[in-house]
Design an enzyme around this catalytic site. Structure first.
Site, short mmCIF file in Angstrom:
data_model
loop_
_atom_site.label_atom_id
_atom_site.label_comp_id
_atom_site.label_asym_id
_atom_site.label_seq_id
_atom_site.Cartn_x
_atom_site.Cartn_y
_atom_site.Cartn_z
CE LYS A 31 77.88 -27.30 -71.25
NZ LYS A 31 79.19 -26.85 -70.72
CG ASP A 55 82.54 -34.52 -68.93
OD1 ASP A 55 82.14 -35.52 -68.32
OD2 ASP A 55 83.06 -34.57 -70.06
NE ARG A 82 85.58 -34.16 -75.35
CZ ARG A 82 84.95 -33.75 -74.28
NH1 ARG A 82 83.77 -34.23 -73.96
NH2 ARG A 82 85.47 -32.83 -73.49
CB SER A 89 76.44 -29.89 -80.06
OG SER A 89 77.14 -30.80 -80.87
CG PHE A 106 65.75 -38.93 -96.01
CD1 PHE A 106 65.12 -39.03 -94.78
CD2 PHE A 106 64.96 -38.80 -97.14
CE1 PHE A 106 63.74 -39.00 -94.68
CE2 PHE A 106 63.58 -38.75 -97.06
CZ PHE A 106 62.96 -38.85 -95.81
CG ASP A 129 69.08 -27.00 -84.55
OD1 ASP A 129 67.98 -27.22 -84.03
OD2 ASP A 129 70.05 -27.79 -84.45
CD GLU A 159 90.52 -10.52 -61.09
OE1 GLU A 159 91.04 -10.52 -62.21
OE2 GLU A 159 90.76 -11.40 -60.22
C1 GLA Z 1 81.87 -29.83 -74.42
C2 GLA Z 1 81.17 -28.60 -73.93
C3 GLA Z 1 81.96 -27.95 -72.84
C4 GLA Z 1 82.13 -28.93 -71.70
C5 GLA Z 1 82.79 -30.21 -72.21
C6 GLA Z 1 82.80 -31.29 -71.15
O1 GLA Z 1 83.04 -29.53 -75.07
O2 GLA Z 1 80.93 -27.72 -74.98
O3 GLA Z 1 81.32 -26.78 -72.39
O4 GLA Z 1 80.89 -29.22 -71.14
O5 GLA Z 1 82.10 -30.72 -73.34
O6 GLA Z 1 83.38 -32.46 -71.58
#
Ligand code: GLA
Length: 757
Positions: free
Chosen positions: A480, A371, A447, A531, A284, A538, A618
């Site tokens: 999301k 995803d 990743r 994340s 910073f 946070d 279930e």
């Molecule tokens: C992260 C998220 C998961 C899922 C994957 C998709 O790891 O925390 O819940 O959405 O990405 O790639």
């Protein structure tokens, strides 16, 4: 008349009161703003007598004090906002490089202002309140040499026992200065032996608690990962030695910031303790041109003399009511199903609709497509940035898919990772300069993806535009918002050489601008932060997304610890939590279905498994679980949360959600293992009316696989209070306790509903 801020103008004495706490500071004869007191509610009398004025060797004296004042040293005086370079050798809050290259600042009191309501911070999240709920005190300090003005902002939420702090720094001089450190808070204690609780972890192992003595030396937690991180949460509790859940003094500090932070504490030569919290200074620097202004993010503080439980409840209430915003702050959140652990990247449009249909039949209200729905994205190696639906994979347009799902009676939600970009993406091919990289160096891959440069306005605008058009074209009720790597190679092609150290903070400001624009523009969309699970969990993010996926670890037993740790600083309504399949995908553990639902109900509640693969038994349980979640919704999401037994110190984790009037309580207990012939678990229920009588009911659906003679025996030998005609008084349940029925199988969970009769 403003009652929570009391000022003795002649003495330059400032006292802040909340219902149960008092905070005091005073500008002394030199103009230094000294911190005097923070703790249990007291009066407005001047408590500066407690500050020891004594000469200390090697602790220098300000020139202005003259030769006779060796007892006055900034090196030992408690301060409201300490400066580097002018005689305080401890950790400091402000470090400025002046236009002549020197590193020095020395702040003197100039004036103050009080106003009703709570201040806001441009471009940053901040606690907000109705005008009648809060007061603001602004104390203005100045450095007479460099003409830097520092405005200390205090927000006082009387009923919540919350005081917030933030700082505004203005360059009133004629030349550029550089901020090298601009913390949000300096908190000094003139006496006492303290410990602190910090919340450390890693991916899928978030927010474990560590309790350390704040002995001599510097103690620090922080993040240089671009985000607040899985590794240390930007929240800490400073407490006296014997403080526990229900007794003892403790102070909570929650940083409303989602980027790099540093929280440091130092015990000095005369056993005083200082805490500093703010943006991490490692990455910073801020160039402040003449007339320029810098706003620090905010810290929310609370004090409790009644242990960690009350401290957490102050924070829960404030996060729910005064940080979370928008339609979804109060509205009942839908029970969702997410396809990630059901299909990962391998799905077809038809398969998604089949899952959604079957989920809708069970009472699930929102289908979230995770995803893999866009660009070329069949694994983690490509496609990020190409936010265009893959119609071949979906077998229709995104709009058509969403309509099919809406047609099943559900809402439709979608996963995005807007801050990242794959090298193998059309966006990268078109705009390589938008990726965060250092020219001439190979970037660090994580990743297999790179970061999109959110410090750039053109990038922010592009993302706002792209996502807005999807939100406009498709009936989307939920988003999301994921972020799956840490940031290194910190460099922006849009910043000049002198400004590169502004990158990390500019990135966060950019993120907040994008989130602010989208959440205001599309208020009906429920945003969930994420994340890699809880890597950016946070209070700053909660200003934009009222819930955050708590962890990628969906194992119910691991979640006990993760959610327990998280609950110290954050409410249940913020914790994304789902029922997933067994063996669990992260730990391979097999837990009863009812245990998984009990643990997910200590969060936003949803499912993350292939419901089409569930047995009829279930499926019946899913319907029951959803019914129960809806029945207890207000208690779970808005009730008072009590931690009754920790996952670490007993055979069983127990927590409680109580209605604020004490008429209804839900106690949840999860056994960590089953043992023969063990002592009963007895917990002291809290928040009841002592004089009232209560009836307990146990959810027999939680008997799971237990049938036959064991079930019969269990039913006949229930602890007292669980049969219809039996009642126990509130006083007895609070002082003597509630007997938790024993475990019948490994990881047994019980939900006990206690109602006043
Ligand atoms: C992260 C998220 C998961 C899922 C994957 C998709 O790891 O925390 O819940 O959405 O990405 O790639």
């Amino acid at each position: 008349m403003i009652m929570s801020v009391i000022i003795d103008a002649e003495k330059r004495l400032f006292t802040l009161h909340t219902r149960n706490t008092t905070y005091q500071m005073k500008a002394d004869s030199l103009g230094s703003l000294l911190h005097i007191y923070y703790g249990e509610r007291t009066d407005e009398s001047d408590k500066s007598y407690a500050i020891c004025m004594k000469s200390r060797g090697f602790s220098g004296n300000p020139y202005e004090m003259g030769r006779d004042h060796s007892d006055y040293s900034l090196d030992v005086l408690p301060q409201e906002y300490s400066c580097y370079g002018t005689g305080d050798y401890r950790i400091s809050a402000l470090k400025i490089q002046n236009s002549d290259g020197s590193f020095a600042a020395s702040l003197q009191f100039k004036e103050y202002q009080i106003s009703r309501g709570k201040y806001a911070i441009p471009g940053l999240p901040a606690v907000y309140a109705k005008e009648e709920e809060a007061d603001t005190l602004e104390i203005i300090l100045e450095d007479l040499v460099s003409e830097v003005e520092v405005q200390l902002l205090y927000g006082v939420l009387f009923e919540n026992d919350i005081i917030t702090r933030a700082v505004k720094i203005i360059n009133r001089g004629a030349d550029r200065i550089v901020l090298q450190k601009a913390a949000s808070i300096n908190m000094d204690w003139i006496n006492g032996d303290y410990e602190w609780l910090t919340f450390y972890g890693g991916h899928a192992r978030e927010r474990n608690i560590q309790r350390d003595a704040l002995g001599h030396g510097i103690h620090a937690i922080g993040s240089v990962r671009g985000a607040s991180s899985h590794h240390y949460n930007p929240f800490a509790i400073v407490c006296e030695r014997n403080t526990d859940e229900n007794k003892g003094a403790c102070y909570g500090f929650s940083f409303l910031y989602s980027g790099e932070f540093l929280m440091e504490a130092e015990k000095d030569q005369i056993n005083q303790t200082r805490l500093i919290c703010g943006i991490h200074p490692d990455n910073f620097e801020w160039n402040l041109q003449p007339g320029g202004q810098f706003d620090t993010p905010e810290v929310m503080m609370t004090y409790s003399s009644r242990g960690f439980g009350a401290l957490s409840r102050n924070l829960h209430k404030t996060i729910r009511q005064n940080i979370c915003r928008g339609e979804w702050k109060e509205k009942r959140r839908p029970v969702l199903i997410n396809n990630w652990e059901a299909t990962y990247f391998n799905f077809t449009g038809e398969q998604l609709v089949t899952i959604a249909k079957s989920a809708a039949e069970l009472g699930i209200e929102l289908f979230v497509l995770d995803d893999g729905w866009f660009g070329k994205r069949d694994d983690g190696n490509s496609g990020l940035g190409d936010w265009f639906p893959n119609e071949k994979k979906l077998e229709c347009t995104l709009k058509e898919l969403a309509e099919k799902i809406v047609g099943c009676g559900m809402k439709f939600g979608l996963w995005f990772e807007p801050e990242c970009i794959s090298e193998d993406s059309d966006l990268y091919r078109k705009h390589p300069e938008w990726a965060v990289m250092i020219p001439g160096r190979k970037p660090d891959l994580s990743r297999n993806q790179l970061i999109l440069d959110f410090s750039r306005e053109d990038v922010q605008d592009y993302i706002i535009g792209r996502l807005s058009s999807i939100f406009e074209e498709t009936p989307i009720g939920y988003v999301k918002w994921d972020f799956n790597r840490s940031i290194c190679d910190k460099y922006s092609m849009a910043l000049d050489m002198l400004s590169q150290r502004e990158f990390a903070h500019r990135y966060v400001l950019g993120l907040y601008r994008v989130l602010e624009t989208l959440t205001v523009e599309f208020p009906h969309i429920l945003f969930e932060g994420c994340s890699g699970g809880g890597g950016r969990f946070d209070a700053g993010m909660l200003y934009y997304t009222p819930q955050i996926w708590c962890s990628d670890n969906t194992d119910a037993i691991a979640r006990l610890g993760i959610q327990y740790g998280t609950s110290f600083g954050y409410p249940v309504s913020a914790m994304g939590s789902h029922v997933s399949a067994v063996p669990n995908h992260q730990t391979s553990r097999i837990t009863p279905f009812s245990t998984r639902s009990c643990v997910a109900m200590a969060g936003t509640f949803g499912y993350e498994l292939d419901v089409t693969k569930l047995s009829e038994e279930e499926k019946k349980m899913v319907r029951q679980q959803i019914g129960r979640f809806k029945e207890y919704y207000d208690l779970i999401q808005y009730g008072e949360y009590y931690r009754l037994q920790a996952p670490t110190d007993s055979q069983c984790t127990v927590w409680e959600m109580a209605d604020p009037e004490g008429r209804e309580v839900l106690v949840s207990a999860v056994y960590h293992h089953v043992e023969a012939n063990v002592a009963p678990v007895i917990v002291k229920v809290q928040g009841l009316n002592a004089g009232a009588s209560y009836r307990m009911s146990l959810n027999m659906d939680d008997m799971g696989n237990i049938q036959g003679w064991r079930r019969k025996w269990f039913e006949e030998h229930m602890p007292y209070g669980y049969k219809n005609e039996e009642t126990i008084t509130g006083a007895a349940l609070q002082q003597c306790g509630l007997v938790i029925p024993e475990a019948l199988e490994n990881y047994q969970a019980w939900q006990i509903h206690i109602v006043e009769v």
